[in-house]
Design an enzyme around this catalytic site. Structure first.
Site, PDB file in Angstrom:
ATOM      1  N   LEU A 105       0.873  -1.167   0.000  1.00 33.21           N
ATOM      2  CA  LEU A 105       0.000   0.000   0.000  1.00 33.21           C
ATOM      3  C   LEU A 105       0.914   1.223   0.000  1.00 33.21           C
ATOM      4  O   LEU A 105       1.973   1.206   0.638  1.00 33.21           O
ATOM      5  CB  LEU A 105      -0.888   0.011   1.255  1.00 33.21           C
ATOM      6  CG  LEU A 105      -2.028  -1.012   1.307  1.00 33.21           C
ATOM      7  CD1 LEU A 105      -2.802  -0.884   2.612  1.00 33.21           C
ATOM      8  CD2 LEU A 105      -2.976  -0.871   0.115  1.00 33.21           C
ATOM      9  N   ASP A 106       0.504   2.268  -0.702  1.00 32.44           N
ATOM     10  CA  ASP A 106       1.294   3.496  -0.708  1.00 32.44           C
ATOM     11  C   ASP A 106       1.379   4.037   0.720  1.00 32.44           C
ATOM     12  O   ASP A 106       0.511   3.748   1.558  1.00 32.44           O
ATOM     13  CB  ASP A 106       0.612   4.563  -1.578  1.00 32.44           C
ATOM     14  CG  ASP A 106       0.508   4.125  -3.029  1.00 32.44           C
ATOM     15  OD1 ASP A 106       1.305   3.269  -3.452  1.00 32.44           O
ATOM     16  OD2 ASP A 106      -0.383   4.647  -3.719  1.00 32.44           O
ATOM     17  N   ALA A 107       2.372   4.891   0.952  1.00 32.01           N
ATOM     18  CA  ALA A 107       2.555   5.430   2.308  1.00 32.01           C
ATOM     19  C   ALA A 107       1.291   6.126   2.802  1.00 32.01           C
ATOM     20  O   ALA A 107       0.919   6.002   3.975  1.00 32.01           O
ATOM     21  CB  ALA A 107       3.735   6.393   2.331  1.00 32.01           C
ATOM     22  N   HIS A 188       0.324   1.834  -7.979  1.00 34.05           N
ATOM     23  CA  HIS A 188      -0.576   2.990  -7.807  1.00 34.05           C
ATOM     24  C   HIS A 188      -1.867   2.823  -8.631  1.00 34.05           C
ATOM     25  O   HIS A 188      -2.372   3.803  -9.203  1.00 34.05           O
ATOM     26  CB  HIS A 188       0.098   4.282  -8.274  1.00 34.05           C
ATOM     27  CG  HIS A 188       1.259   4.726  -7.445  1.00 34.05           C
ATOM     28  ND1 HIS A 188       1.372   4.505  -6.097  1.00 34.05           N
ATOM     29  CD2 HIS A 188       2.378   5.412  -7.795  1.00 34.05           C
ATOM     30  CE1 HIS A 188       2.505   5.024  -5.649  1.00 34.05           C
ATOM     31  NE2 HIS A 188       3.139   5.568  -6.658  1.00 34.05           N
ATOM     32  N   LYS A 191      -5.120   5.076  -7.955  1.00 35.18           N
ATOM     33  CA  LYS A 191      -4.874   6.502  -8.208  1.00 35.18           C
ATOM     34  C   LYS A 191      -4.679   6.759  -9.702  1.00 35.18           C
ATOM     35  O   LYS A 191      -5.186   7.738 -10.239  1.00 35.18           O
ATOM     36  CB  LYS A 191      -3.626   6.958  -7.442  1.00 35.18           C
ATOM     37  CG  LYS A 191      -3.826   6.977  -5.931  1.00 35.18           C
ATOM     38  CD  LYS A 191      -2.523   7.311  -5.220  1.00 35.18           C
ATOM     39  CE  LYS A 191      -2.672   7.167  -3.717  1.00 35.18           C
ATOM     40  NZ  LYS A 191      -1.389   7.167  -3.030  1.00 35.18           N
TER      41      LYS A 191
END
Ligand code: URA
Length: 233
Positions: A105-107, A188, A191
């Site tokens: 998961l992205d930060a 990503h 997004k």
């Protein structure tokens, strides 16, 4: 399994350190103080483990599966660059054991993150062949309507990619909240899909991964689980 090996598999240190824990009478298993370094332990029968009187959650053996409710501003990496590692949210003994996150998961993304030492499970769950659904809740910058959802469901061309990807499901909870299910896991992806459809994700939360949700876990909390539950959406 020999008790020393068992303690090592709990992340309690080297063979020598685990032997000393027994010799100094510091280990109790299922309420019994252990003082025989030759004793055999059935890992799956251990329900209570105490080290120097402190209760510790027994780490399932040989495989463990962790469901973490990932907070924002943590990196899904053993070598984080800008934020602390998600692994730092786990107890120190676990950090002595090899383990990997199942996908990243992205930060700034929150929600369901699975961590395990079972490489086959990891591979199976992340393989595009198995199409394990992941459900996200995204806060959108611009008010959206059904046209955005229709576009995401029928497929969008990602920037810097020549493949069209589509959402299994996409619907709006309100004009700024998109619920989207995808079964692949490109970098990503959510997004980039939303950007390709002309909007922007401002916050992203993974509500569900396969059958697993963060139900009952506060942000930053984790629990062990057994992956015998069905992998469904
Ligand atoms: N898609 C994204 O864009 N980010 C994530 O963290 C997960 C899926």
């Amino acid at each position: 399994m020999n008790i020393i090996k068992y303690l090592q598999a709990q992340g309690l240190g080297s063979r020598k350190q685990c032997t000393q824990l027994i010799q100094y009478d510091l280990i109790a298993i299922n309420g019994c103080l252990k003082n025989n370094t030759n004793e055999d332990i059935a890992p799956n029968d251990v329900v209570a483990l105490e080290i120097n009187g402190e209760k510790q959650i027994p780490v399932p053996y040989p495989f463990f599966y962790i469901l973490l409710n990932k907070p924002a501003d943590y990196e899904t990496s053993h070598k984080p660059k800008h934020y602390p590692s998600v692994f730092s949210l786990l107890p120190p003994n676990l950090l002595n054991l090899p383990m990997q996150a199942v996908g990243r998961l992205d930060a700034d993304t929150t929600g369901v993150l699975i961590i395990t030492n079972d490489g086959q499970f990891n591979h199976r769950i992340t393989s595009p062949k198995h199409k394990v659904p992941k459900r996200y809740r995204a806060v959108l910058k611009h008010a959206a309507d059904e046209r955005l959802c229709a576009q995401l469901r029928s497929g969008v061309l990602l920037h810097d990619d020549n493949e069209t990807v589509c959402a299994e499901q996409a619907e709006l909870a309100d004009a700024h909240t998109l619920i989207m299910v995808i079964s692949n896991g490109k970098y990503h992806q959510v997004k980039r899909m939303v950007a390709a459809a002309g909007n922007r994700v401002e916050q992203l939360h993974r509500e569900q991964f396969g059958a697993w949700r963060t139900d009952g876990l506060s942000v930053g909390e984790w629990r062990f689980f057994q992956p015998d539950q069905l992998i469904t959406s």
